[in-house]
Design an enzyme around this catalytic site. Structure first.
Site, PDB file in Angstrom:
ATOM      1  CG  HIS A  83     102.028  83.827 -13.728  1.00  0.00           C
ATOM      2  ND1 HIS A  83     100.937  83.707 -12.680  1.00  0.00           N
ATOM      3  CD2 HIS A  83     102.861  84.628 -12.840  1.00  0.00           C
ATOM      4  CE1 HIS A  83     101.172  83.924 -11.487  1.00  0.00           C
ATOM      5  NE2 HIS A  83     102.462  84.818 -11.511  1.00  0.00           N
ATOM      6  CG  ASN A  99     100.684  86.418  -9.016  1.00  0.00           C
ATOM      7  OD1 ASN A  99     100.095  85.263  -9.176  1.00  0.00           O
ATOM      8  ND2 ASN A  99     101.993  86.834  -8.664  1.00  0.00           N
ATOM      9  CB  CYS A 132     104.099  82.091 -10.443  1.00  0.00           C
ATOM     10  SG  CYS A 132     103.766  83.459  -9.197  1.00  0.00           S
TER      11      CYS A 132
END
Ligand code: ACO
Length: 337
Positions: A256, A286, A116
């Protein structure tokens, strides 16, 4: 004239049409809209459907849109980096495939895998080629088709992820705009808590690995949460302190989007009001490398030249990091081209 920096001069994002809602997930696994919303902030996520469609198709849409809106010809691009954990295939790099699909022929391209945090790693890597004066136009793509590696029988992970991506154009700026500072970190010992067990060289694909559902995301959610919530805030505060930034100086935090609670905690540690935090996790979940460029894209028309922006991420690896940049243009000039 100040130091040559790499400035973002355009951003474009793309998500597939199909929307998987919490209500639909309630029919697939033992979960509830209430659990997902309160624990993660996610209401729905986009899923790429269709035979033969992969991450490069997401990246290609983002890059095509970017080239069009910035009036850039594929021939002008020197380098394209794609941050992804769901490459179309083990090799060649998805960056190569995107370049081919959009007609970029005079460039080199490669992938970066930092889970990520990959978009931040890629931005920092790309910026070095601009700062040295070696290249003038570099594209960084962050894209993932997480639905390809999510086990839709595992309620602890399948509610979290979605498919999307975005791309930015980086160009030199000598007026004080662009990437000012960055801090990137890795702690490989965290791999035990978040990984994909099979399909790599340690455990190549076999009937057994498929039967054991080992080609999907394996995550020990609580352990990852503890690291993420601490490290994403630590590194964001670190970048503020290194650059003498107060919360008043910061126009936007672009975090994020893994869990709303992690985002809120980071903002609190930075002393930032929620109105300065880009949050779209409720719509996309996500999307791994897609989250930060998708936020920049969705907020682009509100961004002003000179805005101080902090990007922050935490992901598998473990990897984490933060970037401080000065936004280089009034975003409303593109007005969602
Ligand atoms: N629906 C209902 N119940 C659930 C669900 C679900 N979808 N998922 C888990 N539960 C249950 C668990 O089984 C557990 O039940 P138990 O108490 O009976 O054992 C209970 O809910 C609590 O589970 P926890 O895992 O403790 O829940 P938590 O509050 O930690 O939330 C979550 C889980 C959302 C995954 C959280 O831990 C998290 O966000 N972790 C960090 C994720 C992250 O940042 N990842 C890094 C980026 S990803 C990447 O790099 C690819």
């Amino acid at each position: 004239m100040s130091k040559r920096r790499a400035a973002i001069t355009g951003v474009h994002g793309w998500a597939p049409d199909y929307i998987l809602t919490n209500k639909e997930l309630e029919k697939m696994v033992d979960t509830t809209d209430e659990w997902i919303t309160t624990r993660t902030g996610i209401k729905e996520r986009h899923i790429l459907k269709g035979e033969g469609k992969g991450t490069s198709d997401i990246g290609t849409e983002a890059v095509k849109g970017l080239l069009k809106k910035t009036g850039t010809s594929p021939d002008e691009i020197d380098l394209l980096i794609c941050a992804t954990v769901t490459p179309d295939m083990a090799y060649p790099a998805t960056a190569n495939i995107i370049s081919d699909k959009v007609g970029i022929k005079n460039a080199f391209s490669f992938d970066i895998n930092a889970a990520c945090s990959g978009f931040l790693y890629s931005l920092v890597t790309a910026s070095q080629f601009i700062e040295t004066g070696k290249y003038k136009k570099v594209i960084v793509v962050g894209a993932d088709k997480m639905s390809a590696v999510v086990d839709y029988t595992d309620r602890t992970t399948c509610v979290l992820f979605g498919d999307a991506g975005g791309a930015v154009l980086l160009e030199p700026s000598e007026d004080g705009y662009g990437i000012i500072d960055s801090r990137l970190y890795t702690d490989g010992s965290g791999r035990v808590h978040l990984h994909q067990k099979a399909g790599g060289s340690v455990k190549p694909a076999s009937h057994e690995t498929v039967d054991n559902r080992e080609h999907f995301v394996y995550q020990e959610g609580q352990a990852v949460f503890k690291f993420a919530v601490t490290k994403m805030a630590d590194v964001s505060v670190e970048i503020m302190e290194r650059n003498n930034l107060t919360s008043d100086d910061i126009a936007w935090l672009v975090p994020h989007q893994a869990n709303l609670r992690i985002i809120e905690s980071t903002a609190r540690r930075m002393g930032l009001d929620k109105s300065k935090v880009m949050i779209n996790i409720q719509k996309y979940g996500n999307t791994t490398n897609g989250t930060i460029p998708m936020c920049l894209y969705e907020w682009e028309d509100r961004l002003k030249k000179g805005d101080n922006i902090v990007l922050a991420a935490f992901g598998g690896g473990f990897t984490w990091g933060s970037i401080y940049l000065k936004w280089a243009y009034d975003g409303d000039k593109f007005a969602k081209k």
